[in-house]
Design an enzyme around this catalytic site. Structure first.
Site, short mmCIF file in Angstrom:
data_model
loop_
_atom_site.label_atom_id
_atom_site.label_comp_id
_atom_site.label_asym_id
_atom_site.label_seq_id
_atom_site.Cartn_x
_atom_site.Cartn_y
_atom_site.Cartn_z
N CYS A 59 20.36 5.48 -83.92
CA CYS A 59 21.56 4.68 -83.67
C CYS A 59 22.75 5.49 -84.16
CB CYS A 59 21.47 3.35 -84.42
SG CYS A 59 22.91 2.30 -84.23
N ILE A 60 23.86 5.44 -83.42
CA ILE A 60 25.04 6.21 -83.81
C ILE A 60 26.27 5.37 -83.53
CG2 ILE A 60 25.17 7.38 -81.56
CD1 ILE A 60 26.16 9.88 -83.10
N GLN A 103 37.91 6.15 -83.55
CA GLN A 103 37.48 6.71 -82.27
C GLN A 103 38.61 7.51 -81.63
OE1 GLN A 103 35.78 3.58 -79.86
NE2 GLN A 103 34.07 3.25 -81.26
N GLU A 143 17.70 8.83 -79.21
CA GLU A 143 16.77 7.84 -78.68
C GLU A 143 17.35 7.19 -77.44
OE1 GLU A 143 14.83 3.68 -80.26
OE2 GLU A 143 15.08 5.34 -81.66
#
Length: 508
Positions: free
Chosen positions: A365-366, A373, A399
């Protein structure tokens, strides 16, 4: 609030009253700055009585052809009750067919002699027997079967549309708060449920995500109503994007206050202030493994710091639509990126990875917080994950499936790194194969292949494929190289791969 049937016989009417608005209605709603009317669907209604109006309600809307992250609660004043209002079509009740025969109800169907069971009825009886427990009681429909351990932080692939694209939210009725709270802790079966309740494999899920563009195929996740609109973390007030299973007493608060160092959450600013007097943390509770300029990375074991990691997962769920499990953090390592100043190390983003991944995933997860951002921090997180893979001497990959923003970030990073490597090798006259590129970058060969295909750099020449970069790709690479970027310095990384024993990898 329970939905009521449409007061109008036709589907679309012009003009209406606030009392006629029900779940499933589609009408124009004021949105954005400057405000403008956009078509939206009512997904849920909640009462917000005041002293002047005991029947006042708020409406949770999804804007048609826009991403789900823009869904929000709106006041009645923002609804255009003078324009067209589209009401949901009422489903006709299924007619009950009575059995015909001397022994109705004993297996005979209409039109068959008593004592003879038709083929369809035999199938029905078999399916009933398959769902009957030991005591003979039928299992409740939709009851999940036994599931494997799921991942605390899964990142999904898209390519789900960003703003301006369809969030693929179906027109369904969202139940009241009580049902929603039960949904929060329900056990989701291994695999993912489709709209008919069936379970399909991970490969089918990825293929469906690629073709349909929806960020999630689980109808419970799609139907979930965002429970928080605003959080305050540090000096920033941040608008949330998605539902997160914070305790029910914190749901629908005007603002949730979060400690930026320990990530504990509070309903009032006074409680946060009292907490800060007692909280001694000035950085994440882990080992600092990287420091360069004002950026630091901390490695945190989910088994040793359960409370912090669970709070981290709850926070990240506000900005990740695909996350389905928040408390099983033991099998994961978390790498938190911070920015240091005189007040401490402020949380920017993180990525997690499995302690032992059978598929060689280096990221589970990132997330980069919205206030950070478009500043190059997402790229820095990705680069750091591959730097760890190089130290481990493994090829890594995120993933699958990826989120919409994750997919864009990874594609840009892969393209930039591969083109830069190929341009440097062209000067030396050495040709590189896909495996050579993978070994030098720590990318999986499949990711390298997909990136070269997206760049249109694979050409068939004399019976074999060769890598050829176009002039446009090279010019774009040279232009990007001139921009100032934060880079990972391998010399600033002080880290050795952790090897876990079989006992340490046994999570109960």
């Amino acid at each position: 609030m329970s939905a009521v049937s449409s007061p109008f016989p036709s589907t679309i009417v012009t003009g209406g009253t606030i009392g006629s608005i029900i779940v499933g209605c589609k009408l124009q709603v004021l949105h954005g700055q400057p405000p403008e009317y956009r078509k939206a669907e009512i997904l849920s209604i909640r009462p917000t009585p005041t002293a002047d109006d005991a029947t006042r309600c708020e409406y949770y809307v999804h804007y048609s052809d826009y991403n789900k992250r823009l869904d929000e609660w709106v006041t009645p004043e923002r609804l255009n009750l003078l324009g067209e209002i589209e009401y949901p079509k009422l489903k006709k009740p299924k007619a009950m067919v009575a059995g015909i025969g001397k022994e109705t109800g004993k297996g005979s169907e209409p039109g068959t002699p008593s004592g003879r069971v038709s083929k369809n009825n035999r199938k029905s009886n078999l399916s009933k027997a398959a769902t009957t427990g030991k005591g003979g009681d039928a299992a409740a429909p939709g009851t999940p079967g036994p599931s494997n351990k799921r991942k605390a932080a899964a990142i999904e692939e898209g390519p789900s549309q960003a703003e301006g694209t369809n969030g693929s939210t179906p027109s369904i009725q969202v139940q009241g708060d009580d049902d929603e709270d039960e949904d929060m802790n329900e056990d989701i079966p291994s695999g993912t449920q489709d709209e008919n309740g069936g379970v399909f494999s991970k490969e089918q899920e990825i293929e469906k995500l690629r073709t349909s563009g929806s960020m999630t195929q689980n109808p419970h996740e799609v139907a979930r109503v965002k429970n928080l609109n605003l959080i305050q973390i540090g000096k920033h007030e941040v608008e949330t994007w998605y539902f997160s299973p914070y305790p029910v007493e914190y749901a629908h608060l005007p603002i949730l206050y979060i400690c930026e160092f320990c990530l504990s959450y509070f309903p009032a600013i006074k409680q946060l202030s009292r907490h800060r007097l007692k909280c001694t943390l000035q950085h994440p509770p882990g080992n600092e493994i990287y420091r360069k300029d004002d950026i630091s990375f901390f490695e945190i074991d989910g088994r040793k710091q359960k409370v912090y990691c669970r709070n981290l997962c709850l926070l990240s769920k506000l900005f990740l639509d695909h996350k389905t499990l928040y408390y099983d953090v033991d099998p994961f390592l978390f790498y938190v990126m911070t920015m240091r100043d005189e007040d401490g190390a402020h949380f920017i983003g993180y990525f997690s990875k499995e302690k032992e991944s059978s598929e060689q995933y280096n990221v589970a997860c990132i997330l980069t917080m919205p206030q950070y951002q478009r500043m190059g921090f997402g790229r820095l997180l990705i680069a750091f994950s591959y730097e760890l893979s190089k130290v481990e001497k493994r090829l890594g990959s995120p993933e699958k499936p990826l989120s919409d923003l994750g997919l864009l970030s990874y594609r840009a990073f892969w393209s930039e790194a591969i083109v830069q490597l190929l341009v440097e090798q062209q000067k030396t006259g050495i040709e590189l194969s896909i495996d050579d590129i993978a070994n030098r970058t720590a990318f999986q060969p499949q990711d390298v292949l997909h990136t070269l295909q997206n760049l249109n750099a694979l050409k068939y020449y004399h019976g074999q494929y060769v890598i050829v970069l176009s002039d446009t790709v090279i010019k774009n690479s040279e232009r990007a190289a001139k921009k100032k970027k934060r880079e990972v310095d391998p010399k600033a990384l002080v880290w050795k791969p952790i090897h876990f024993t079989a006992t340490q990898l046994r999570f109960l």
